[in-house]
Design a protein around this motif. Structure first.
Motif, PDB file in Angstrom:
ATOM      1  N   LYS A   1       4.727  13.202 -12.983  1.00  0.00           N
ATOM      2  CA  LYS A   1       4.894  14.071 -14.408  1.00  0.00           C
ATOM      3  C   LYS A   1       5.452  14.863 -14.398  1.00  0.00           C
ATOM      4  CE  LYS A   1       1.752  10.823 -17.480  1.00  0.00           C
ATOM      5  NZ  LYS A   1       0.432  10.684 -16.978  1.00  0.00           N
ATOM      6  N   THR A   2       5.092  15.684 -12.595  1.00  0.00           N
ATOM      7  CA  THR A   2       5.026  16.991 -13.558  1.00  0.00           C
ATOM      8  C   THR A   2       6.734  17.306 -12.642  1.00  0.00           C
ATOM      9  OG1 THR A   2       2.754  16.993 -12.778  1.00  0.00           O
ATOM     10  CG2 THR A   2       4.660  19.272 -12.140  1.00  0.00           C
ATOM     11  N   THR A   3       6.704  17.067 -11.885  1.00  0.00           N
ATOM     12  CA  THR A   3       7.326  17.073 -10.802  1.00  0.00           C
ATOM     13  C   THR A   3       9.154  15.904 -10.639  1.00  0.00           C
ATOM     14  OG1 THR A   3       7.291  15.974  -8.880  1.00  0.00           O
ATOM     15  CG2 THR A   3       6.529  17.601  -8.577  1.00  0.00           C
ATOM     16  N   GLU A   4       8.582  15.001 -11.528  1.00  0.00           N
ATOM     17  CA  GLU A   4      10.234  14.026 -11.830  1.00  0.00           C
ATOM     18  C   GLU A   4      10.873  14.326 -10.778  1.00  0.00           C
ATOM     19  OE1 GLU A   4      11.589  15.602 -14.777  1.00  0.00           O
ATOM     20  OE2 GLU A   4      10.656  15.764 -16.462  1.00  0.00           O
ATOM     21  N   PRO A   5      10.355  13.151  -9.497  1.00  0.00           N
ATOM     22  CA  PRO A   5      11.252  13.063  -8.440  1.00  0.00           C
ATOM     23  C   PRO A   5      11.899  11.646  -8.921  1.00  0.00           C
ATOM     24  CG  PRO A   5       9.042  11.706  -8.354  1.00  0.00           C
ATOM     25  CD  PRO A   5       8.811  13.100  -9.612  1.00  0.00           C
ATOM     26  N   ALA A   6      13.582  11.660  -7.964  1.00  0.00           N
ATOM     27  CA  ALA A   6      13.847  10.850  -7.864  1.00  0.00           C
ATOM     28  C   ALA A   6      13.792   9.168  -7.610  1.00  0.00           C
ATOM     29  CB  ALA A   6      15.392  10.466  -7.712  1.00  0.00           C
ATOM     30  N   LEU A   7      12.100   9.176  -7.182  1.00  0.00           N
ATOM     31  CA  LEU A   7      11.605   7.802  -6.633  1.00  0.00           C
ATOM     32  C   LEU A   7      10.438   8.443  -5.896  1.00  0.00           C
ATOM     33  CD1 LEU A   7      12.773   5.354  -4.683  1.00  0.00           C
ATOM     34  CD2 LEU A   7      12.715   6.514  -2.436  1.00  0.00           C
ATOM     35  N   ALA A   8       9.174   7.327  -5.893  1.00  0.00           N
ATOM     36  CA  ALA A   8       8.337   7.470  -5.281  1.00  0.00           C
ATOM     37  C   ALA A   8       7.846   6.441  -4.369  1.00  0.00           C
ATOM     38  CB  ALA A   8       6.976   7.374  -5.984  1.00  0.00           C
ATOM     39  N   VAL A   9       7.111   6.681  -3.128  1.00  0.00           N
ATOM     40  CA  VAL A   9       7.457   5.878  -1.997  1.00  0.00           C
ATOM     41  C   VAL A   9       5.800   5.611  -1.709  1.00  0.00           C
ATOM     42  CG1 VAL A   9       7.589   5.192   0.571  1.00  0.00           C
ATOM     43  CG2 VAL A   9       9.728   5.735  -1.260  1.00  0.00           C
ATOM     44  N   VAL A  10       5.258   4.490  -1.894  1.00  0.00           N
ATOM     45  CA  VAL A  10       3.516   3.872  -2.139  1.00  0.00           C
ATOM     46  C   VAL A  10       3.836   3.312  -0.561  1.00  0.00           C
ATOM     47  CG1 VAL A  10       1.981   3.485  -2.530  1.00  0.00           C
ATOM     48  CG2 VAL A  10       3.016   4.647  -3.872  1.00  0.00           C
ATOM     49  N   THR A  11       2.585   4.093   0.425  1.00  0.00           N
ATOM     50  CA  THR A  11       3.078   2.561   1.877  1.00  0.00           C
ATOM     51  C   THR A  11       1.480   2.371   1.505  1.00  0.00           C
ATOM     52  OG1 THR A  11       4.661   4.034   2.820  1.00  0.00           O
ATOM     53  CG2 THR A  11       3.112   3.561   4.526  1.00  0.00           C
ATOM     54  N   SER A  12       1.331   1.026   2.594  1.00  0.00           N
ATOM     55  CA  SER A  12       0.195   0.430   3.178  1.00  0.00           C
ATOM     56  C   SER A  12       0.254  -0.270   4.270  1.00  0.00           C
ATOM     57  CB  SER A  12      -0.671  -0.303   1.984  1.00  0.00           C
ATOM     58  OG  SER A  12      -1.284  -0.949   2.013  1.00  0.00           O
ATOM     59  N   PHE A  13      -0.530  -0.104   5.044  1.00  0.00           N
ATOM     60  CA  PHE A  13      -0.467  -1.176   6.490  1.00  0.00           C
ATOM     61  C   PHE A  13      -2.034  -1.967   6.259  1.00  0.00           C
ATOM     62  CE2 PHE A  13       1.046   0.496   9.872  1.00  0.00           C
ATOM     63  CZ  PHE A  13       1.403   2.050   9.359  1.00  0.00           C
ATOM     64  N   ASP A  14      -2.568  -2.208   4.835  1.00  0.00           N
ATOM     65  CA  ASP A  14      -3.506  -3.136   4.900  1.00  0.00           C
ATOM     66  C   ASP A  14      -3.356  -3.787   2.990  1.00  0.00           C
ATOM     67  OD1 ASP A  14      -5.711  -4.742   3.929  1.00  0.00           O
ATOM     68  OD2 ASP A  14      -6.980  -3.297   4.395  1.00  0.00           O
ATOM     69  N   PRO A  15      -3.039  -5.447   3.044  1.00  0.00           N
ATOM     70  CA  PRO A  15      -2.489  -5.808   1.768  1.00  0.00           C
ATOM     71  C   PRO A  15      -4.063  -5.325   0.219  1.00  0.00           C
ATOM     72  CG  PRO A  15      -2.076  -7.416   3.464  1.00  0.00           C
ATOM     73  CD  PRO A  15      -2.607  -6.062   4.131  1.00  0.00           C
ATOM     74  N   ALA A  16      -5.035  -5.810   1.502  1.00  0.00           N
ATOM     75  CA  ALA A  16      -5.949  -6.121   0.294  1.00  0.00           C
ATOM     76  C   ALA A  16      -6.345  -4.419  -0.210  1.00  0.00           C
ATOM     77  CB  ALA A  16      -7.326  -5.447   0.651  1.00  0.00           C
ATOM     78  N   LEU A  17      -5.437  -3.298  -0.062  1.00  0.00           N
ATOM     79  CA  LEU A  17      -6.047  -1.877  -0.349  1.00  0.00           C
ATOM     80  C   LEU A  17      -4.976  -2.311  -1.844  1.00  0.00           C
ATOM     81  CD1 LEU A  17      -5.477   0.361   2.088  1.00  0.00           C
ATOM     82  CD2 LEU A  17      -7.231  -0.024   1.355  1.00  0.00           C
ATOM     83  N   LEU A  18      -3.513  -2.953  -1.417  1.00  0.00           N
ATOM     84  CA  LEU A  18      -2.531  -2.677  -2.607  1.00  0.00           C
ATOM     85  C   LEU A  18      -3.088  -3.650  -3.524  1.00  0.00           C
ATOM     86  CD1 LEU A  18       1.117  -2.440  -0.579  1.00  0.00           C
ATOM     87  CD2 LEU A  18      -0.042  -0.866  -1.794  1.00  0.00           C
ATOM     88  N   GLU A  19      -3.376  -5.101  -3.240  1.00  0.00           N
ATOM     89  CA  GLU A  19      -3.606  -5.528  -4.464  1.00  0.00           C
ATOM     90  C   GLU A  19      -5.132  -4.918  -5.688  1.00  0.00           C
ATOM     91  OE1 GLU A  19      -3.850  -8.796  -6.446  1.00  0.00           O
ATOM     92  OE2 GLU A  19      -2.772  -8.774  -4.159  1.00  0.00           O
ATOM     93  N   ALA A  20      -5.790  -4.475  -4.848  1.00  0.00           N
ATOM     94  CA  ALA A  20      -7.394  -3.697  -5.608  1.00  0.00           C
ATOM     95  C   ALA A  20      -6.360  -2.264  -6.598  1.00  0.00           C
ATOM     96  CB  ALA A  20      -7.700  -3.148  -4.648  1.00  0.00           C
ATOM     97  N   GLU A  21      -4.644  -2.100  -6.137  1.00  0.00           N
ATOM     98  CA  GLU A  21      -4.362  -1.109  -7.120  1.00  0.00           C
ATOM     99  C   GLU A  21      -3.230  -1.934  -7.526  1.00  0.00           C
ATOM    100  OE1 GLU A  21      -5.634   1.899  -7.542  1.00  0.00           O
ATOM    101  OE2 GLU A  21      -7.012   1.834  -5.748  1.00  0.00           O
TER     102      GLU A  21
END
Ligand code: B12
Length: 290
Positions: free
Chosen positions: A222-242
């Motif tokens: 909201k503050t910086t209004e990026p053109a793109l956000a990249v979220v990285t994970s090496f563990d599927p469970a961490l993403l699933e929880a989010e």
């Protein structure tokens, strides 16, 4: 069939050891060097000739052509044409980096990185020296042939080095990318590497790094209004929880998920794009399409 006979864990070698590894005696190697320019040894600080994996590749090529019945001069010409000097040098640097890591040799690690960055571009050093060495560190650790302390030693040096290259990467006029690891995710080196390649195309980078709560990522968006956000994970469970929080984030910004913990079905469920595979290529693709 003659394969590349220098192992990946050795650095440049003096002629005696090199001759033993490539299976050609030192006298003949010197003759091939003198007559045909087949070998291009570098010099040690003490003035000794040092032979690299690239030289080994040329010797193997020469032997193959000789076996096929070519004259020595013709075989040398073919071997020289076929050799890929840059790849050989980069492979060599990756092998030396790994060897210095195994020795806990800080100056050695920095030295290999200094040389590599001086000789090649950031992309080549990341894609062909640093990331392959890290992958190998992980494999050797998983197989029990490398200690976790060596992995920590390597990660901290490499991370520090990449952060130094990243200094002021938020400046400029290009599009802004916000980079963060999923909550609970500590592996942020590949995301740093990805940011450096994107930066080389003029993008600005806001790096939040390891273990970033999605709620705070939303605030930053909201503050910086990026053109793109990249979220990285090496563990599927961490993403699933989010999953729910990521879905909300995707309404605010163009979101891509990346890293070995991301799957196509998960991205399809969220309706976001997946970026994985070679991270250098992925960053180049993002930069090309804007
Ligand atoms: C360094 C490291 C660590 C460091 C991280 C330091 C840091 N600040 O980054 C520390 C010590 C913190 C760590 C911790 C752990 N680690 Co670790 N780690 C590694 C290591 C050696 C390198 C990680 C890395 O940077 N990889 C980047 C490159 C080298 O990997 P790559 O697969 O080739 O990546 C390719 C693609 O996947 C893709 N990609 C990867 N990231 C990204 C990002 C973007 C944006 C894009 C587009 C693409 C992309 O591009 C690469 C090719 O170009 C790996 C080994 C490995 N092969 O990755 C293990 C590894 C990832 N770790 C592993 C494990 C098990 C752990 C721990 C669970 C260990 C433990 N018991 O504590 C913890 C988990 C911590 C956590 N909660 O996150 C396993 C994961 C196995 C699995 N998938 O289940 C690995 C694979 C080691 C192994 N062989 O078993 N680790």
């Amino acid at each position: 069939m003659y394969s590349l006979t220098m192992s990946t864990d050795s650095g440049p070698l003096r002629i005696g050891e090199f001759a033993r590894r490539v299976g050609v005696n030192a006298e003949l190697l010197r003759a091939w060097e003198r007559r045909y320019g087949l070998l291009t040894p570098i010099r040690s600080p003490g003035g000794f000739r040092l032979y690299t994996a690239e030289d080994a590749e040329r010797v193997a090529g020469m032997r193959r052509s000789l076996d096929a019945g070519l004259s020595a001069a013709e075989a040398a010409r073919v071997a020289l044409e076929d050799s890929r000097p840059t790849d050989g040098l980069l492979d060599d640097a990756a092998a030396r980096l790994l060897a210095r890591i195994r020795d806990y040799d800080e100056a050695g690690v920095q030295g290999v990185l200094d040389e590599s960055f001086a000789a090649f571009g950031v992309e080549a050093v990341l894609g062909q020296v640093i990331l392959p060495a890290l992958a190998r560190v992980g494999d050797d650790w998983a197989q029990g042939t490398l200690d976790i302390s060596q992995e920590h030693f390597a990660s901290n040096l490499i991370r520090g080095r990449l952060l130094a290259l990243a200094r002021l990467w938020g400046r400029g006029g290009g599009p802004l990318a916000l980079l963060a690891c999923a909550p609970g995710e500590q592996h942020d080196i590949s995301l740093l590497a990805f940011g450096l390649v994107l930066r080389s195309h003029g993008w600005r980078i806001l790096f939040l790094g390891a273990d970033t709560p999605i709620a705070t990522l939303m605030e930053a968006v909201k503050t910086t209004e990026p053109a793109l956000a990249v979220v990285t994970s090496f563990d599927p469970a961490l993403l699933e929880a989010e999953a729910d929080a990521l879905r909300r984030l995707a309404r605010l910004v163009r979101l891509v998920l990346s890293g070995p913990g991301v799957s196509d079905p998960f991205c399809a469920r969220l309706g976001v794009r997946r970026l994985d595979g070679n991270l250098v290529a992925a960053a180049n693709e993002i930069a090309a399409v804007g």
